[in-house]
Design a protein around this motif. Structure first.
Motif, PDB file in Angstrom:
ATOM      1  N   ASN A  32       5.044  -8.523 -19.573  1.00 51.79           N
ATOM      2  CA  ASN A  32       4.178  -8.118 -18.359  1.00 51.79           C
ATOM      3  C   ASN A  32       4.347  -6.395 -18.445  1.00 51.79           C
ATOM      4  OD1 ASN A  32       6.974  -7.461 -17.852  1.00 51.79           O
ATOM      5  ND2 ASN A  32       6.878  -8.357 -15.754  1.00 51.79           N
ATOM      6  N   THR A  33       4.635  -5.662 -19.433  1.00 50.02           N
ATOM      7  CA  THR A  33       4.487  -4.348 -19.617  1.00 50.02           C
ATOM      8  C   THR A  33       3.552  -3.852 -20.390  1.00 50.02           C
ATOM      9  OG1 THR A  33       6.341  -4.485 -21.234  1.00 50.02           O
ATOM     10  CG2 THR A  33       6.989  -4.025 -19.047  1.00 50.02           C
ATOM     11  N   GLY A  34       3.086  -2.590 -20.166  1.00 54.99           N
ATOM     12  CA  GLY A  34       2.067  -1.963 -21.118  1.00 54.99           C
ATOM     13  C   GLY A  34       0.586  -2.572 -20.716  1.00 54.99           C
ATOM     14  N   THR A  35      -0.454  -1.843 -21.242  1.00 59.64           N
ATOM     15  CA  THR A  35      -1.989  -1.824 -20.696  1.00 59.64           C
ATOM     16  C   THR A  35      -2.457  -3.473 -21.552  1.00 59.64           C
ATOM     17  OG1 THR A  35      -2.710  -0.467 -22.769  1.00 59.64           O
ATOM     18  CG2 THR A  35      -2.363   0.705 -20.397  1.00 59.64           C
ATOM     19  N   ARG A  36      -3.189  -3.824 -20.633  1.00 63.30           N
ATOM     20  CA  ARG A  36      -3.789  -5.300 -21.208  1.00 63.30           C
ATOM     21  C   ARG A  36      -2.778  -6.379 -21.667  1.00 63.30           C
ATOM     22  NH1 ARG A  36      -9.248  -5.710 -21.687  1.00 63.30           N
ATOM     23  NH2 ARG A  36      -8.638  -7.732 -21.701  1.00 63.30           N
ATOM     24  N   ASN A  37      -1.711  -6.233 -21.125  1.00 64.47           N
ATOM     25  CA  ASN A  37      -0.622  -7.284 -21.415  1.00 64.47           C
ATOM     26  C   ASN A  37      -1.159  -8.755 -20.761  1.00 64.47           C
ATOM     27  OD1 ASN A  37       0.681  -8.011 -18.539  1.00 64.47           O
ATOM     28  ND2 ASN A  37       0.513  -5.614 -18.956  1.00 64.47           N
ATOM     29  N   LEU A  38      -0.211  -9.840 -21.090  1.00 63.26           N
ATOM     30  CA  LEU A  38      -0.807 -11.122 -20.990  1.00 63.26           C
ATOM     31  C   LEU A  38      -0.760 -11.564 -19.376  1.00 63.26           C
ATOM     32  CD1 LEU A  38       1.113 -12.897 -23.808  1.00 63.26           C
ATOM     33  CD2 LEU A  38      -1.048 -12.260 -24.076  1.00 63.26           C
ATOM     34  N   SER A  71       0.653  -1.259   0.174  1.00 56.81           N
ATOM     35  CA  SER A  71       0.036   0.098   0.154  1.00 56.81           C
ATOM     36  C   SER A  71       0.999   1.354   0.155  1.00 56.81           C
ATOM     37  CB  SER A  71      -0.890   0.103   1.261  1.00 56.81           C
ATOM     38  OG  SER A  71      -1.616  -0.972   1.025  1.00 56.81           O
ATOM     39  N   PRO A  72       2.080   1.365   0.933  1.00 55.06           N
ATOM     40  CA  PRO A  72       2.666   2.572   0.658  1.00 55.06           C
ATOM     41  C   PRO A  72       3.347   2.994  -0.632  1.00 55.06           C
ATOM     42  CG  PRO A  72       3.394   1.387   2.677  1.00 55.06           C
ATOM     43  CD  PRO A  72       2.439   0.418   1.645  1.00 55.06           C
ATOM     44  N   TYR A  73       3.343   1.981  -1.638  1.00 53.31           N
ATOM     45  CA  TYR A  73       4.020   2.421  -2.743  1.00 53.31           C
ATOM     46  C   TYR A  73       3.180   2.410  -4.112  1.00 53.31           C
ATOM     47  CZ  TYR A  73       7.327  -0.241   0.244  1.00 53.31           C
ATOM     48  OH  TYR A  73       8.009  -0.533   1.304  1.00 53.31           O
ATOM     49  N   LEU A  74       1.744   2.337  -3.737  1.00 51.82           N
ATOM     50  CA  LEU A  74       0.697   2.455  -4.784  1.00 51.82           C
ATOM     51  C   LEU A  74       0.219   3.887  -4.841  1.00 51.82           C
ATOM     52  CD1 LEU A  74      -1.562  -0.297  -3.641  1.00 51.82           C
ATOM     53  CD2 LEU A  74       0.232  -0.332  -5.794  1.00 51.82           C
ATOM     54  N   ARG A  75      -0.175   4.391  -6.280  1.00 48.66           N
ATOM     55  CA  ARG A  75      -0.532   5.511  -6.507  1.00 48.66           C
ATOM     56  C   ARG A  75      -2.079   5.708  -5.819  1.00 48.66           C
ATOM     57  NH1 ARG A  75       0.848   5.947 -13.001  1.00 48.66           N
ATOM     58  NH2 ARG A  75       3.152   5.662 -12.858  1.00 48.66           N
ATOM     59  N   VAL A  76      -2.561   6.911  -6.037  1.00 47.88           N
ATOM     60  CA  VAL A  76      -3.739   7.176  -5.734  1.00 47.88           C
ATOM     61  C   VAL A  76      -4.704   6.170  -6.455  1.00 47.88           C
ATOM     62  CG1 VAL A  76      -3.561   9.448  -4.876  1.00 47.88           C
ATOM     63  CG2 VAL A  76      -4.000   9.038  -7.448  1.00 47.88           C
ATOM     64  N   PHE A  77      -5.956   6.111  -5.957  1.00 46.14           N
ATOM     65  CA  PHE A  77      -6.703   5.198  -6.605  1.00 46.14           C
ATOM     66  C   PHE A  77      -7.204   5.160  -8.077  1.00 46.14           C
ATOM     67  CE2 PHE A  77     -10.988   2.986  -7.635  1.00 46.14           C
ATOM     68  CZ  PHE A  77     -10.703   1.689  -7.220  1.00 46.14           C
ATOM     69  N   SER A  78      -7.397   6.593  -8.461  1.00 45.27           N
ATOM     70  CA  SER A  78      -7.763   7.060  -9.681  1.00 45.27           C
ATOM     71  C   SER A  78      -6.582   6.655 -10.713  1.00 45.27           C
ATOM     72  CB  SER A  78      -8.117   8.423  -9.879  1.00 45.27           C
ATOM     73  OG  SER A  78      -6.978   9.266  -9.355  1.00 45.27           O
ATOM     74  N   ARG A  79      -5.508   6.496 -10.366  1.00 39.82           N
ATOM     75  CA  ARG A  79      -4.200   6.267 -11.140  1.00 39.82           C
ATOM     76  C   ARG A  79      -3.535   4.985 -11.085  1.00 39.82           C
ATOM     77  NH1 ARG A  79       0.305  10.911 -10.640  1.00 39.82           N
ATOM     78  NH2 ARG A  79       0.878   9.756 -12.421  1.00 39.82           N
ATOM     79  N   ARG A  80      -4.416   3.930 -10.407  1.00 39.56           N
ATOM     80  CA  ARG A  80      -3.893   2.608 -10.350  1.00 39.56           C
ATOM     81  C   ARG A  80      -4.407   1.648 -11.601  1.00 39.56           C
ATOM     82  NH1 ARG A  80      -5.534   1.118  -4.125  1.00 39.56           N
ATOM     83  NH2 ARG A  80      -4.222   2.866  -3.142  1.00 39.56           N
ATOM     84  N   ASP A  81      -3.501   0.887 -11.735  1.00 38.35           N
ATOM     85  CA  ASP A  81      -4.084  -0.041 -12.927  1.00 38.35           C
ATOM     86  C   ASP A  81      -4.939  -1.031 -12.642  1.00 38.35           C
ATOM     87  OD1 ASP A  81      -2.342  -2.733 -12.213  1.00 38.35           O
ATOM     88  OD2 ASP A  81      -1.327  -1.251 -11.499  1.00 38.35           O
TER      89      ASP A  81
END
Length: 505
Positions: free
Chosen positions: A448-454, A360-370
């Motif tokens: 494992n990089t980019g949006t909607r990766n495998l 949790s300390p290393y995550l962005r705000v909820f609106s910017r999470r993947d």
């Protein structure tokens, strides 16, 4: 101080002879030095003679300025300071006997001048002996032996000396250091089959004596390091880089590896610092030297599969092989220090069945999470454990108890979100134990990089599978009640009830 012209000419004439007549006795640091030949008839300083100097002696004279600390040339000193009066004091001694040092005389504009005769010896091998006894060495006083400290042995004197911890050590380190010094006098590890495990048992007793088991893992780690350091320093041995564990139960580490030749060796070196009972390395689908590197750097059990096992299958196989009470899961692409592994093992020791990594300390705000992070938090909320936020068994490191392995089943570990959902459903104790930034340490790969990766699609599917499993066991709404909604009125049951009431009237 200066020499007259005759002495200077004599020195120039006799310099080769002095070098050849040394007969090897002045080799080494004295080789190539300038030696001055003095006779009884030669004057040393402004008409003052030295009648007691024995003929055929060679004397090396260093004139050193106290202000500058440099050795000045004899002739340069004679020319620049001819008005300075001084007396050369020399002592003729036998070869091999250190001459007495004489006091300072004279001064010049650069400050005090110190003259020392460093060594005197016969010019030729056939020169007349000096003093009584001919060429024999004078009788020397025997060296005095140091008085023994009340007849104690060397080991006893070592133990009696005060050993202090390093400077700037924390209070926890100093407390552990004192306990280690004390236990070093109580027992030895020489005959132990596993020295690390034996020392860990004694450390646990000492840690209980400190009376601060809840002081935090940082204090525990410092105290454990101080204990090891104090024990081995008190026994006059080199202190190994060991780190004690907060449990006496057996511990196994399970590492999944695929093409991690560059990191697996360093990770295994960190595991060797801990008193572990088992280490399993599951190498699968590797095309580099991961297998050889794992075998080279550790005594771990290395299991190799030519084909790729896929994500998390190696964890299930490791749980099938391990017999320990506590299982610590790691990935070969993340080199974590042993200090960061201790809290997860300690979490199981303190009663947890599933010890998660708090990211949790290393995550962005909820609106910017993947989408993967949001799915993790959604599953925990659906299970009624919103306090877990986005922490999941998908991330490493995490640890499981033997009770969790037996309750969940080994097959469920292949899908970590499903195993976590089952753990909450069966009432196992699931909570965070440590906090390691695996977001930055996670190795970037093509899939494992980019949006909607495998990998992201696979993890989202794992959470959906976990939701479907728990919904079939607990109902479609899981723990969320329907509250005031009465669905029967829409399905026709309410109309039939009214007709029945009117017919009865």
């Amino acid at each position: 101080m200066g020499l007259n012209g005759e002495a200077v000419r004599a020195r120039r004439q006799l310099r080769p002879a002095a070098a050849s007549a040394s007969d090897g006795r002045f080799r080494g640091r004295d080789a190539g030095k300038n030696w001055i030949h003095l006779n009884a008839s030669q004057e040393v300083s402004h008409g003052r003679s030295v009648p007691h100097i024995i003929p055929d002696l060679r004397v090396r004279v260093h004139i050193q300025s106290r202000n500058r600390g440099s050795v000045q040339d004899k002739e340069a000193h004679d020319q620049s300071h001819s008005d300075t009066s001084a007396t050369l004091h020399a002592t003729a001694t036998k070869p091999g006997v250190r001459p007495r040092r004489h006091g300072k005389t004279g001064s010049d504009r650069h400050g005090k001048i110190e003259r020392r005769v460093l060594r005197c010896s016969s010019l030729t091998a056939g020169s007349a002996p000096v003093g009584k006894g001919g060429g024999k060495r004078r009788h020397q006083q025997p060296k005095r032996k140091r008085p023994s400290s009340s007849g104690k042995s060397r080991a006893a004197r070592h133990h009696s000396q005060d050993i202090s911890p390093p400077r700037n050590a924390s209070a926890a380190f100093e407390a552990g250091f004192r306990l280690g010094c004390r236990d070093a006098r109580r027992f030895s590890l020489e005959h132990e089959s596993c020295r690390q495990k034996a020392l860990n048992r004694h450390w646990l007793q000492a840690w209980g004596e400190l009376g601060e088991p809840d002081a935090g893992w940082a204090s525990f780690v410092d105290a454990a390091k101080g204990y090891v350091n104090g024990y081995f320093r008190s026994r006059r041995q080199r202190s190994p880089d060991w780190l004690m564990l907060p449990t006496a139960r057996s511990v196994a580490a399970i590492v999944s590896v695929m093409n991690e030749e560059a990191t697996i060796g360093r990770l295994l070196q960190q595991l060797e610092r801990l008193p572990l009972n088992e280490v399993f390395v599951l190498v699968n689908g590797s095309t580099d030297g991961s297998f050889d590197s794992a075998r080279k750097h550790s005594d771990a059990v290395v299991v190799s599969y030519p084909q790729q096992l896929g994500h998390d299958v190696g964890r299930a196989l490791g749980a099938k092989l391990a017999q320990s009470d506590i299982l610590l899961y790691l990935d070969g692409d993340m080199v974590l220090p042993a200090e960061e592994m201790v809290p997860f093992i300690g979490g199981i020791e303190n009663g947890l069945d599933v010890a998660l990594n708090d990211i949790s300390p290393y995550l962005r705000v909820f609106s910017r999470r993947d989408e993967v992070t949001r799915m993790k938090q959604f599953l925990n909320t659906a299970l009624g454990r919103s306090d877990l936020q986005a922490n999941s068994m998908t991330a490493v490191p995490h640890a499981l108890s033997r009770r969790a392995i037996e309750t969940l089943g080994i097959a469920s570990l292949m899908v970590p979100p499903k195993a976590q959902a089952l753990a909450v459903h069966h009432g196992l104790r699931v909570d965070v134990a440590g906090s390691v930034d695996v977001i930055k340490k996670n190795k970037r790969r093509k899939h494992n990089t980019g949006t909607r990766n495998l990998v992201a699609d696979m993890i989202i599917g794992d959470h959906i599978e976990a939701l479907a499993l728990i919904a079939g066991m607990s109902g479609a709404r899981l723990s969320f009640e329907d509250v005031l909604r009465n669905r029967s009125y829409v399905e026709g049951e309410a109309v039939e009830a009214r007709q029945h009431d009117s017919s009865t009237q």
